[in-house]
Motif scaffolding. Structure first.
Motif, PDB file in Angstrom:
ATOM      1  N   ASP A 195       5.515  11.865  10.845  1.00 31.42           N
ATOM      2  CA  ASP A 195       4.332  11.077  10.512  1.00 31.42           C
ATOM      3  C   ASP A 195       4.359  10.631   9.048  1.00 31.42           C
ATOM      4  N   LEU A 196       4.758  11.540   8.170  1.00 25.37           N
ATOM      5  CA  LEU A 196       4.837  11.192   6.746  1.00 25.37           C
ATOM      6  C   LEU A 196       5.936  10.158   6.490  1.00 25.37           C
ATOM      7  N   SER A 197       7.037  10.240   7.215  1.00 24.99           N
ATOM      8  CA  SER A 197       8.110   9.247   7.071  1.00 24.99           C
ATOM      9  C   SER A 197       7.620   7.863   7.468  1.00 24.99           C
ATOM     10  N   LEU A 198       6.832   7.829   8.541  1.00 29.18           N
ATOM     11  CA  LEU A 198       6.272   6.553   8.987  1.00 29.18           C
ATOM     12  C   LEU A 198       5.315   5.988   7.937  1.00 29.18           C
ATOM     13  N   LYS A 199       4.456   6.859   7.393  1.00 28.99           N
ATOM     14  CA  LYS A 199       3.528   6.413   6.355  1.00 28.99           C
ATOM     15  C   LYS A 199       4.273   5.962   5.108  1.00 28.99           C
ATOM     16  N   TYR A 200       5.334   6.675   4.750  1.00 32.73           N
ATOM     17  CA  TYR A 200       6.119   6.320   3.563  1.00 32.73           C
ATOM     18  C   TYR A 200       6.779   4.948   3.750  1.00 32.73           C
ATOM     19  N   ASN A 201       7.342   4.717   4.933  1.00 32.95           N
ATOM     20  CA  ASN A 201       7.983   3.427   5.206  1.00 32.95           C
ATOM     21  C   ASN A 201       6.977   2.291   5.181  1.00 32.95           C
ATOM     22  N   ARG A 202       5.770   2.551   5.719  1.00 33.47           N
ATOM     23  CA  ARG A 202       4.729   1.521   5.687  1.00 33.47           C
ATOM     24  C   ARG A 202       4.295   1.220   4.257  1.00 33.47           C
ATOM     25  N   ALA A 203       4.139   2.288   3.466  1.00 32.73           N
ATOM     26  CA  ALA A 203       3.741   2.097   2.073  1.00 32.73           C
ATOM     27  C   ALA A 203       4.840   1.352   1.304  1.00 32.73           C
ATOM     28  N   ARG A 204       6.098   1.699   1.587  1.00 35.65           N
ATOM     29  CA  ARG A 204       7.226   1.039   0.921  1.00 35.65           C
ATOM     30  C   ARG A 204       7.302  -0.430   1.317  1.00 35.65           C
ATOM     31  N   GLN A 205       7.095  -0.688   2.614  1.00 41.91           N
ATOM     32  CA  GLN A 205       7.118  -2.068   3.089  1.00 41.91           C
ATOM     33  C   GLN A 205       5.986  -2.878   2.462  1.00 41.91           C
ATOM     34  N   GLY A 206       4.805  -2.238   2.358  1.00 43.24           N
ATOM     35  CA  GLY A 206       3.672  -2.925   1.732  1.00 43.24           C
ATOM     36  C   GLY A 206       3.935  -3.218   0.267  1.00 43.24           C
ATOM     37  N   SER A 207       4.589  -2.252  -0.421  1.00 39.95           N
ATOM     38  CA  SER A 207       4.895  -2.451  -1.837  1.00 39.95           C
ATOM     39  C   SER A 207       5.893  -3.593  -2.027  1.00 39.95           C
ATOM     40  N   ILE A 208       6.921  -3.636  -1.161  1.00 38.19           N
ATOM     41  CA  ILE A 208       7.912  -4.721  -1.255  1.00 38.19           C
ATOM     42  C   ILE A 208       7.268  -6.070  -0.964  1.00 38.19           C
ATOM     43  N   THR A 209       6.404  -6.106   0.063  1.00 36.33           N
ATOM     44  CA  THR A 209       5.718  -7.351   0.409  1.00 36.33           C
ATOM     45  C   THR A 209       4.844  -7.830  -0.746  1.00 36.33           C
ATOM     46  N   GLN A 210       4.150  -6.881  -1.379  1.00 39.16           N
ATOM     47  CA  GLN A 210       3.298  -7.245  -2.511  1.00 39.16           C
ATOM     48  C   GLN A 210       4.129  -7.795  -3.673  1.00 39.16           C
ATOM     49  N   GLU A 211       5.285  -7.179  -3.946  1.00 39.38           N
ATOM     50  CA  GLU A 211       6.146  -7.661  -5.035  1.00 39.38           C
ATOM     51  C   GLU A 211       6.674  -9.059  -4.742  1.00 39.38           C
ATOM     52  N   LEU A 212       7.099  -9.297  -3.480  1.00 40.41           N
ATOM     53  CA  LEU A 212       7.576 -10.627  -3.117  1.00 40.41           C
ATOM     54  C   LEU A 212       6.471 -11.662  -3.243  1.00 40.41           C
ATOM     55  N   THR A 213       5.267 -11.277  -2.838  1.00 35.22           N
ATOM     56  CA  THR A 213       4.133 -12.202  -2.954  1.00 35.22           C
ATOM     57  C   THR A 213       3.870 -12.546  -4.400  1.00 35.22           C
ATOM     58  N   GLU A 214       3.938 -11.560  -5.280  1.00 31.15           N
ATOM     59  CA  GLU A 214       3.701 -11.808  -6.699  1.00 31.15           C
ATOM     60  C   GLU A 214       4.792 -12.685  -7.303  1.00 31.15           C
ATOM     61  N   ILE A 215       6.055 -12.452  -6.869  1.00 28.46           N
ATOM     62  CA  ILE A 215       7.156 -13.278  -7.364  1.00 28.46           C
ATOM     63  C   ILE A 215       7.005 -14.728  -6.928  1.00 28.46           C
ATOM     64  N   ILE A 216       6.678 -14.923  -5.638  1.00 30.70           N
ATOM     65  CA  ILE A 216       6.512 -16.276  -5.119  1.00 30.70           C
ATOM     66  C   ILE A 216       5.338 -16.971  -5.807  1.00 30.70           C
ATOM     67  N   ALA A 217       4.229 -16.200  -5.984  1.00 31.64           N
ATOM     68  CA  ALA A 217       3.055 -16.806  -6.641  1.00 31.64           C
ATOM     69  C   ALA A 217       3.393 -17.190  -8.079  1.00 31.64           C
ATOM     70  N   GLY A 218       4.163 -16.340  -8.769  1.00 30.29           N
ATOM     71  CA  GLY A 218       4.553 -16.662 -10.149  1.00 30.29           C
ATOM     72  C   GLY A 218       5.455 -17.880 -10.223  1.00 30.29           C
ATOM     73  N   ALA A 219       6.408 -17.975  -9.251  1.00 30.30           N
ATOM     74  CA  ALA A 219       7.314 -19.124  -9.241  1.00 30.30           C
ATOM     75  C   ALA A 219       6.549 -20.415  -8.977  1.00 30.30           C
ATOM     76  N   GLU A 220       5.585 -20.344  -8.063  1.00 32.25           N
ATOM     77  CA  GLU A 220       4.793 -21.548  -7.769  1.00 32.25           C
ATOM     78  C   GLU A 220       3.959 -21.944  -8.971  1.00 32.25           C
ATOM     79  N   ALA A 221       3.477 -20.969  -9.736  1.00 34.36           N
ATOM     80  CA  ALA A 221       2.648 -21.283 -10.902  1.00 34.36           C
ATOM     81  C   ALA A 221       3.471 -21.962 -11.987  1.00 34.36           C
ATOM     82  N   LEU A 222       4.759 -21.661 -12.079  1.00 33.37           N
ATOM     83  CA  LEU A 222       5.611 -22.241 -13.111  1.00 33.37           C
ATOM     84  C   LEU A 222       6.122 -23.615 -12.733  1.00 33.37           C
ATOM     85  N   SER A 223       6.140 -23.908 -11.444  1.00 30.59           N
ATOM     86  CA  SER A 223       6.667 -25.205 -10.991  1.00 30.59           C
ATOM     87  C   SER A 223       5.643 -26.334 -11.160  1.00 30.59           C
TER      88      SER A 223
END
Length: 288
Positions: free
Chosen positions: A260-288
């Motif tokens: 159960d903890l492994s599943l929660k950890y993977n979900r949290a990790r996936q959410g963190s990666i998704t959030q970082e990608l969203t921030e990168i894309i938003a930053g790139a769009e702001a600079l363009s």
């Protein structure tokens, strides 16, 4: 929601606990095999001893013996066999429940305890502990049973107690242990009615040499000692069986928690990666 660091720490903690419970299960398994072998080897002798005493009492007729007749004391001596260690599931608590649920008033009971756990629990509930033989549970031998038998029989003959009971856990099999209470003294002839009826039908009485009083006075202490020792052997096997089951359940539960903890950890990790990608894309769009 817990952070990835918190989830990882808890997972490591549960994994460490799982390793401990797995090791304890293996140790209990080895001890159970040895204890079960001893219990199975000693069981025929003690069953034969019980049958022999029942047969003797049935064929002796009315015998005036200090071990067979009740005295004036209302006190009850209860030999309580438990363990010195915990982590055995409901093993010790079942023994405590057997004593507290016996219907005997606590002020009328004198406990002769073999095992710290039940002794401490019953003393906390107000029961009188007359003697403690807990070290004997580490490696029970026949001499330990003799010491307990001698003390309770002396108390019975001195009319300090009027009845003697034995509370232990009967080893039925590896996954089944049954808390049991039996009455040792005074002997209850109603328990051997079949032997009595059989004796009446064949009309034969047992002859004793020199006489029945002397013979029973020598044999009954051995009978009590034998039952106590047999109970000790079964209690050791029951304790290790109960601990093995408890540690097996704990290991399986730890495995479920880790999954159960492994599943929660993977979900949290996936959410963190998704959030970082969203921030990168938003930053790139702001600079363009």
């Amino acid at each position: 929601m817990a952070s990835m660091r918190d989830i990882k720490r808890r997972k490591q903690s549960v994994s460490s606990t799982q390793q401990i419970t797995k090791a304890m299960k293996l140790v209990s398994t080895v001890k159970l095999q040895k204890a079960r072998q001893k219990a199975e080897q000693t069981s025929p002798y003690f069953n034969a001893m019980y049958s022999t005493i029942c047969s003797m009492l049935a064929k002796a007729g009315t015998v005036d013996n200090k071990y067979l007749k009740p005295n004036d004391s209302i006190k009850k001596a209860i030999i309580v066999i438990s363990s010195n260690r915990g982590l055995a599931g409901g093993y010790n608590s079942n023994i405590v429940k057997m004593v507290t649920g016996s219907g005997f008033a606590k002020e009328d009971c004198k406990l002769y305890v073999i095992g710290h756990k039940a002794g401490e629990a019953l003393a906390h509930r107000g029961y009188e502990v007359a003697a403690d033989y807990s070290p004997a549970m580490e490696a029970p031998i026949y001499a330990d049973a003799m010491a307990v038998s001698r003390d309770v029989l002396d108390a019975f003959c001195a009319q300090e107690v009027g009845e003697i009971y034995l509370v232990y856990t009967h080893f039925k099999n590896t996954v089944s242990q049954v808390p049991t209470m039996i009455k040792l003294l005074p002997a209850d002839l109603s328990d051997i009615e079949e032997d009595v009826e059989a004796t009446k039908s064949n009309g034969a009485l047992m002859n004793f040499e020199p006489n029945e009083e002397v013979a029973l006075e020598l044999i009954i202490p051995k009978y009590v000692t034998s039952l106590i020792y047999g109970a000790l052997m079964e209690a050791v096997a029951s304790e290790n069986g109960a601990r093995m089951q408890a540690m097996d359940s704990a290991t399986n539960n730890a495995e479920d928690i880790i999954s159960d903890l492994s599943l929660k950890y993977n979900r949290a990790r996936q959410g963190s990666i998704t959030q970082e990608l969203t921030e990168i894309i938003a930053g790139a769009e702001a600079l363009s």
